[in-house]
Design a protein around this motif. Structure first.
Motif, PDB file in Angstrom:
ATOM      1  N   ALA A 158     -79.669 -15.708  74.032  1.00  0.00           N
ATOM      2  CA  ALA A 158     -80.340 -16.799  74.753  1.00  0.00           C
ATOM      3  C   ALA A 158     -80.269 -16.551  76.254  1.00  0.00           C
ATOM      4  O   ALA A 158     -81.210 -16.875  76.986  1.00  0.00           O
ATOM      5  CB  ALA A 158     -79.698 -18.133  74.395  1.00  0.00           C
ATOM      6  N   ASP A 159     -79.175 -15.970  76.735  1.00  0.00           N
ATOM      7  CA  ASP A 159     -79.051 -15.660  78.158  1.00  0.00           C
ATOM      8  C   ASP A 159     -80.117 -14.660  78.600  1.00  0.00           C
ATOM      9  O   ASP A 159     -80.670 -14.782  79.698  1.00  0.00           O
ATOM     10  CB  ASP A 159     -77.661 -15.116  78.480  1.00  0.00           C
ATOM     11  CG  ASP A 159     -76.589 -16.200  78.430  1.00  0.00           C
ATOM     12  OD1 ASP A 159     -76.929 -17.394  78.534  1.00  0.00           O
ATOM     13  OD2 ASP A 159     -75.402 -15.834  78.292  1.00  0.00           O
ATOM     14  N   ASP A 160     -80.411 -13.660  77.738  1.00  0.00           N
ATOM     15  CA  ASP A 160     -81.470 -12.701  78.061  1.00  0.00           C
ATOM     16  C   ASP A 160     -82.823 -13.400  78.159  1.00  0.00           C
ATOM     17  O   ASP A 160     -83.631 -13.095  79.038  1.00  0.00           O
ATOM     18  CB  ASP A 160     -81.537 -11.578  77.029  1.00  0.00           C
ATOM     19  CG  ASP A 160     -80.366 -10.623  77.124  1.00  0.00           C
ATOM     20  OD1 ASP A 160     -79.872 -10.385  78.241  1.00  0.00           O
ATOM     21  OD2 ASP A 160     -79.941 -10.117  76.070  1.00  0.00           O
ATOM     22  N   PHE A 161     -83.079 -14.334  77.252  1.00  0.00           N
ATOM     23  CA  PHE A 161     -84.331 -15.091  77.307  1.00  0.00           C
ATOM     24  C   PHE A 161     -84.411 -15.904  78.599  1.00  0.00           C
ATOM     25  O   PHE A 161     -85.432 -15.878  79.299  1.00  0.00           O
ATOM     26  CB  PHE A 161     -84.459 -16.015  76.093  1.00  0.00           C
ATOM     27  CG  PHE A 161     -85.577 -17.011  76.210  1.00  0.00           C
ATOM     28  CD1 PHE A 161     -86.898 -16.601  76.227  1.00  0.00           C
ATOM     29  CD2 PHE A 161     -85.308 -18.365  76.321  1.00  0.00           C
ATOM     30  CE1 PHE A 161     -87.937 -17.524  76.346  1.00  0.00           C
ATOM     31  CE2 PHE A 161     -86.330 -19.294  76.444  1.00  0.00           C
ATOM     32  CZ  PHE A 161     -87.646 -18.870  76.451  1.00  0.00           C
ATOM     33  N   ARG A 162     -83.353 -16.604  78.945  1.00  0.00           N
ATOM     34  CA  ARG A 162     -83.350 -17.415  80.163  1.00  0.00           C
ATOM     35  C   ARG A 162     -83.526 -16.534  81.412  1.00  0.00           C
ATOM     36  O   ARG A 162     -84.219 -16.923  82.350  1.00  0.00           O
ATOM     37  CB  ARG A 162     -82.086 -18.262  80.234  1.00  0.00           C
ATOM     38  CG  ARG A 162     -82.107 -19.437  79.251  1.00  0.00           C
ATOM     39  CD  ARG A 162     -80.971 -20.399  79.493  1.00  0.00           C
ATOM     40  NE  ARG A 162     -79.691 -19.882  79.061  1.00  0.00           N
ATOM     41  CZ  ARG A 162     -79.189 -20.002  77.839  1.00  0.00           C
ATOM     42  NH1 ARG A 162     -79.870 -20.658  76.913  1.00  0.00           N
ATOM     43  NH2 ARG A 162     -78.008 -19.497  77.535  1.00  0.00           N
TER      44      ARG A 162
END
Length: 101
Positions: free
Chosen positions: A60-64
């Motif tokens: 999710a951090d990569d997406f954000r």
């Protein structure tokens, strides 16, 4: 893995232009995005159905981080491109099981 679906409602009249513009944007802006495993554009099997853009990230951090990136800004900069004004709905998922046959 973190999966993002964007359901995009495109009119039949805009479908061909949307497909051309969206896939060209994918090729131009997604290469080398950190944590991005794969991106798909799915055409509806039934007339009138929504297109689905699917992105698979490591986290999710990569997406954000992608949402704050120059790549994201470039992909969404042409607000007049076919489909950019279309209603859409984002769905976010954590992958529970990944089975490959």
């Amino acid at each position: 893995m973190y999966v993002v679906h964007n359901r995009i409602e495109v009119t039949a009249e805009q479908a061909a232009a949307f497909e051309e513009t969206f896939t060209a944007s994918m090729r131009a802006t997604l290469n080398g995005v950190p944590g991005l495993r794969r991106s798909l554009l799915l055409r509806p099997a039934k007339a009138g159905g929504a297109y689905v853009s699917t992105m698979e990230f490591d986290s999710a951090d990569d997406f954000r981080a992608w949402m704050r990136s120059d790549s994201f800004k470039a992909a969404h900069s042409d607000t007049q491109a076919p489909g950019m004004q279309a209603p859409s709905a984002i769905e976010l998922f954590d992958v529970l099981e990944d089975f490959a046959a």
